[in-house]
Scaffold this motif. Structure first.
Motif, PDB file in Angstrom:
ATOM      1  N   GLN A 271       0.906  -1.216  -0.089  1.00  0.00           N
ATOM      2  CA  GLN A 271      -0.181  -0.145  -0.045  1.00  0.00           C
ATOM      3  C   GLN A 271       1.004   1.293  -0.055  1.00  0.00           C
ATOM      4  O   GLN A 271       1.732   1.421   0.898  1.00  0.00           O
ATOM      5  N   LEU A 272       0.904   2.186  -1.031  1.00  0.00           N
ATOM      6  CA  LEU A 272       1.525   3.108  -1.035  1.00  0.00           C
ATOM      7  C   LEU A 272       0.664   4.346  -0.827  1.00  0.00           C
ATOM      8  O   LEU A 272      -0.155   4.699  -1.592  1.00  0.00           O
ATOM      9  N   LEU A 273       1.081   5.209   0.288  1.00  0.00           N
ATOM     10  CA  LEU A 273       0.468   6.260   0.636  1.00  0.00           C
ATOM     11  C   LEU A 273       1.081   7.573  -0.121  1.00  0.00           C
ATOM     12  O   LEU A 273       2.304   7.903   0.039  1.00  0.00           O
ATOM     13  N   CYS A 274       0.375   8.318  -0.760  1.00  0.00           N
ATOM     14  CA  CYS A 274       0.727   9.649  -1.372  1.00  0.00           C
ATOM     15  C   CYS A 274      -0.033  10.817  -1.182  1.00  0.00           C
ATOM     16  O   CYS A 274      -1.130  10.736  -1.683  1.00  0.00           O
TER      17      CYS A 274
ATOM     18  N   PHE B  35       0.795  12.254  -8.274  1.00  0.00           N
ATOM     19  CA  PHE B  35       1.481  12.096  -9.271  1.00  0.00           C
ATOM     20  C   PHE B  35       3.088  12.792  -9.308  1.00  0.00           C
ATOM     21  O   PHE B  35       3.724  12.481 -10.167  1.00  0.00           O
ATOM     22  N   SER B  36       3.187  13.107  -8.267  1.00  0.00           N
ATOM     23  CA  SER B  36       4.621  13.807  -7.840  1.00  0.00           C
ATOM     24  C   SER B  36       5.739  12.708  -7.888  1.00  0.00           C
ATOM     25  O   SER B  36       5.761  11.626  -7.411  1.00  0.00           O
ATOM     26  N   SER B  37       7.073  13.189  -8.207  1.00  0.00           N
ATOM     27  CA  SER B  37       8.039  12.448  -7.868  1.00  0.00           C
ATOM     28  C   SER B  37       8.398  12.005  -6.564  1.00  0.00           C
ATOM     29  O   SER B  37       8.966  11.012  -6.468  1.00  0.00           O
ATOM     30  N   GLU B  38       7.850  13.074  -5.680  1.00  0.00           N
ATOM     31  CA  GLU B  38       8.314  12.780  -4.356  1.00  0.00           C
ATOM     32  C   GLU B  38       7.326  11.716  -3.733  1.00  0.00           C
ATOM     33  O   GLU B  38       7.487  11.354  -2.505  1.00  0.00           O
ATOM     34  N   GLY B  39       5.938  11.654  -4.399  1.00  0.00           N
ATOM     35  CA  GLY B  39       4.984  10.900  -3.898  1.00  0.00           C
ATOM     36  C   GLY B  39       5.336   9.430  -4.536  1.00  0.00           C
ATOM     37  O   GLY B  39       6.044   8.508  -4.235  1.00  0.00           O
ATOM     38  N   LEU B  40       4.246   9.246  -5.416  1.00  0.00           N
ATOM     39  CA  LEU B  40       4.042   7.844  -5.803  1.00  0.00           C
ATOM     40  C   LEU B  40       5.414   7.494  -6.625  1.00  0.00           C
ATOM     41  O   LEU B  40       5.780   6.223  -6.539  1.00  0.00           O
TER      42      LEU B  40
END
Length: 191
Positions: free
Chosen positions: A49-52, A56-61
């Motif tokens: 589970q990826l929490l963003c 769509f940012s490079s720092e997030g997902l």
């Protein structure tokens, strides 16, 4: 699991050893990785589970996909993405049976464009005809989203060192996955 191994082999012309799926689930993304163990055996090797905060940012997902990708080897991973119904538009068009199939593309593109309130060249779409037709009319199911949304997905995947293989509605992805499992949907729900 034999159906999954057939699916993995049929995804592309070259042999596939891994398949990745990513689906939005509110503020999180569910990532599942499968690997082909033997010609008839598929194994789930990753579930995350990826929490963003910023989807769509490079720092997030993108950063989280990069981290997962590094744990599974340095090769460029291909991922299929599933979108929830609120992230796209869909519908059904009816065309005269004698209408050339090439004209469907234009009609679907215009319909998606109108539904999204965007110019025709700013949308991304797909469609398929119903298997059965009454003879005089051909029903065509379509789905679409903005091209900028697809571009965001691609740049996020590219930042992570991944390749966006496909984007489809979550309900279609779930049906395809369930039908690929041995035993079908009933078996999936009981697992």
């Amino acid at each position: 699991m034999q159906a999954w191994s057939r699916f993995l082999r049929g995804v592309v012309g070259r042999p596939v050893r891994q398949a990745w799926g990513l689906a939005a689930n509110g503020p999180t993304w569910s990532l599942v990785g499968l690997s082909l163990q033997t010609p008839d055996l598929v194994r789930v090797h990753t579930t995350r589970q990826l929490l963003c905060a910023d989807r769509f940012s490079s720092e997030g997902l993108g950063a989280q996909l990069r981290e997962v990708g590094m744990t599974r080897g340095r090769s460029r991973h291909r991922v299929s993405m599933a979108l929830e119904a609120d992230q796209l538009v869909s519908g059904v068009l009816e065309f005269p049976a004698q209408m050339p199939h090439d004209d469907w593309v234009t009609e679907v593109q215009l319909e998606v464009s109108q539904m999204l309130g965007k110019a025709p060249d700013e949308v991304n779409f797909d469609f398929h005809p119903e298997a059965r037709s009454d003879g005089a009319v051909q029903r065509v199911h379509w789905v679409g989203c903005s091209q900028s949304q697809i571009d965001d997905f691609k740049s996020c995947a590219r930042f992570a060192g991944w390749q966006l293989d496909s984007v489809e509605p979550a309900v279609h992805a779930a049906r395809r996955a369930a039908s690929s499992l041995q035993g079908g949907l009933v078996s999936l729900l009981t697992q």
